[in-house]
Scaffold this motif. Sequence first.
Motif, mmCIF file in Angstrom:
data_model
loop_
_atom_site.group_PDB
_atom_site.id
_atom_site.type_symbol
_atom_site.label_atom_id
_atom_site.label_comp_id
_atom_site.label_asym_id
_atom_site.label_seq_id
_atom_site.Cartn_x
_atom_site.Cartn_y
_atom_site.Cartn_z
ATOM 1 N N THR A 36 -22.551 -11.297 27.765
ATOM 2 C CA THR A 36 -22.367 -9.883 28.069
ATOM 3 C C THR A 36 -21.068 -9.738 28.835
ATOM 4 N N PHE A 37 -20.239 -8.793 28.399
ATOM 5 C CA PHE A 37 -18.998 -8.470 29.083
ATOM 6 C C PHE A 37 -19.236 -7.202 29.899
ATOM 7 N N SER A 38 -19.110 -7.314 31.196
ATOM 8 C CA SER A 38 -19.343 -6.193 32.092
ATOM 9 C C SER A 38 -18.145 -6.074 33.016
ATOM 10 N N GLY A 39 -18.289 -5.383 34.098
ATOM 11 C CA GLY A 39 -17.124 -5.267 34.952
ATOM 12 C C GLY A 39 -17.415 -4.626 36.275
ATOM 13 N N GLY A 40 -16.296 -4.057 36.621
ATOM 14 C CA GLY A 40 -15.011 -3.750 36.051
ATOM 15 C C GLY A 40 -15.138 -3.055 34.688
ATOM 16 N N GLU A 41 -14.003 -2.978 34.031
ATOM 17 C CA GLU A 41 -13.917 -2.372 32.696
ATOM 18 C C GLU A 41 -13.410 -3.415 31.710
ATOM 19 N N PRO A 42 -14.331 -4.073 30.975
ATOM 20 C CA PRO A 42 -13.923 -5.172 30.095
ATOM 21 C C PRO A 42 -12.977 -4.769 28.973
ATOM 22 N N THR A 43 -13.012 -3.522 28.541
ATOM 23 C CA THR A 43 -12.140 -3.144 27.424
ATOM 24 C C THR A 43 -10.667 -3.193 27.792
ATOM 25 N N LEU A 44 -10.360 -3.247 29.091
ATOM 26 C CA LEU A 44 -8.958 -3.348 29.517
ATOM 27 C C LEU A 44 -8.389 -4.741 29.294
ATOM 28 N N GLN A 45 -9.271 -5.712 29.032
ATOM 29 C CA GLN A 45 -8.835 -7.082 28.760
ATOM 30 C C GLN A 45 -9.325 -7.529 27.378
ATOM 31 N N ALA A 46 -9.313 -6.592 26.447
ATOM 32 C CA ALA A 46 -9.827 -6.877 25.102
ATOM 33 C C ALA A 46 -9.146 -8.089 24.473
ATOM 34 N N LYS A 47 -7.844 -8.161 24.579
ATOM 35 C CA LYS A 47 -7.108 -9.267 23.949
ATOM 36 C C LYS A 47 -7.610 -10.614 24.457
ATOM 37 N N GLU A 48 -7.867 -10.723 25.753
ATOM 38 C CA GLU A 48 -8.336 -11.978 26.338
ATOM 39 C C GLU A 48 -9.800 -12.264 26.003
ATOM 40 N N LEU A 49 -10.574 -11.223 25.770
ATOM 41 C CA LEU A 49 -12.001 -11.397 25.478
ATOM 42 C C LEU A 49 -12.282 -11.724 24.009
ATOM 43 N N PHE B 261 -18.231 5.854 23.662
ATOM 44 C CA PHE B 261 -17.918 5.357 22.325
ATOM 45 C C PHE B 261 -16.768 6.168 21.726
ATOM 46 N N GLU B 262 -16.830 7.475 21.871
ATOM 47 C CA GLU B 262 -15.809 8.356 21.299
ATOM 48 C C GLU B 262 -14.442 8.085 21.935
ATOM 49 N N GLU B 263 -14.404 7.876 23.243
ATOM 50 C CA GLU B 263 -13.145 7.544 23.914
ATOM 51 C C GLU B 263 -12.606 6.200 23.441
ATOM 52 N N LEU B 264 -13.504 5.248 23.237
ATOM 53 C CA LEU B 264 -13.085 3.929 22.748
ATOM 54 C C LEU B 264 -12.530 4.024 21.333
ATOM 55 N N MET B 265 -13.151 4.832 20.487
ATOM 56 C CA MET B 265 -12.641 4.995 19.116
ATOM 57 C C MET B 265 -11.222 5.562 19.139
ATOM 58 N N LYS B 266 -10.965 6.477 20.041
ATOM 59 C CA LYS B 266 -9.617 7.042 20.174
ATOM 60 C C LYS B 266 -8.633 5.956 20.620
ATOM 61 N N ARG B 267 -9.033 5.128 21.588
ATOM 62 C CA ARG B 267 -8.162 4.044 22.046
ATOM 63 C C ARG B 267 -7.907 3.026 20.936
ATOM 64 N N CYS B 268 -8.895 2.812 20.083
ATOM 65 C CA CYS B 268 -8.740 1.830 19.000
ATOM 66 C C CYS B 268 -7.618 2.203 18.038
ATOM 67 N N GLU B 269 -7.256 3.467 17.987
ATOM 68 C CA GLU B 269 -6.165 3.901 17.110
ATOM 69 C C GLU B 269 -4.846 3.225 17.473
ATOM 70 N N THR B 270 -4.672 2.874 18.739
ATOM 71 C CA THR B 270 -3.422 2.238 19.183
ATOM 72 C C THR B 270 -3.647 0.857 19.797
ATOM 73 N N GLU B 271 -4.912 0.408 19.855
ATOM 74 C CA GLU B 271 -5.242 -0.883 20.447
ATOM 75 C C GLU B 271 -6.087 -1.710 19.464
ATOM 76 N N PRO B 272 -5.434 -2.374 18.501
ATOM 77 C CA PRO B 272 -6.187 -3.121 17.491
ATOM 78 C C PRO B 272 -7.064 -4.228 18.084
ATOM 79 N N GLU B 273 -6.663 -4.806 19.214
ATOM 80 C CA GLU B 273 -7.476 -5.849 19.833
ATOM 81 C C GLU B 273 -8.798 -5.281 20.358
ATOM 82 N N LEU B 274 -8.822 -4.017 20.745
ATOM 83 C CA LEU B 274 -10.066 -3.378 21.186
ATOM 84 C C LEU B 274 -11.004 -3.195 19.993
#
Length: 166
Positions: A67-80, A102-115
Motif C-alpha cells: 500500500t502506498f500512503s503518505g504524504g501524497e504518494p502520487t507526487l512520487q509516481a515515477k519512483e513508485l 479520482f477526477e483530479e488524478l485523471m486530469k493530472r494524468c494528461e501531463t504525467e504519464p508516470e502517474l
Amino acid sequence: MLRIAGIVRESIVDGPGLRFVVFTQGCPHHCPHCHNPESHDPTGGYLIEEGKILEEYRKNPLLSGITFSGGEPTLQAKELVPIARAVVEDGKYNVIFSGYTFEELMKRCETEPELWELLGLCRYLIDGRYVHEQRDLTLHFRGSRNQRIIDLPASLPSKTPVVVEL
C-alpha cells in the motif's frame, strides 16, 4: 531514490489483506486533523532505494501486496512505478491512497504519464482529502465519508470511477 516518512511491515487497516505500507514524504493538502502530519514536509523523512523497499517487502510471503500512503504518494509516481510493477510481477497487488480525487488524478494524468502508469499498476485507490467533519470510524480503510474506494482496473479504461465497498 524515494523520499519516505516510514514503513509499516504488516497492516490490516491500509487495504484488504495483510499489507506492507510505504508512507511517502511530502503532501500539499495539509488536511486539518491529518493522521500523518509529519509526512507533509517534502524535505522531511528520509531517502531510500526502491530495491531496499522490495527487499524488505519480500521477507514476508504472507503479504497481499504493498500500500502506498503518505504524504501524497502520487507526487512520487515515477519512483513508485518500479516497486508497483515488481509487486504485480510477484502475483500480488497494490493499493494507493491519495488526497486527490479520482477526477483530479485523471486530469493530472494528461501531463504525467508516470502517474497513469502507477495507477494502472494498482488495484484500489482510496481517494479524497480527509475531512474531519465527515469522520467515520466505521468505514473500512478510510477516515471520512467523502473518501471512496475505487476499483482502478474497472475505472481506468473509461476514466470513470467505479466505487466499491470492501
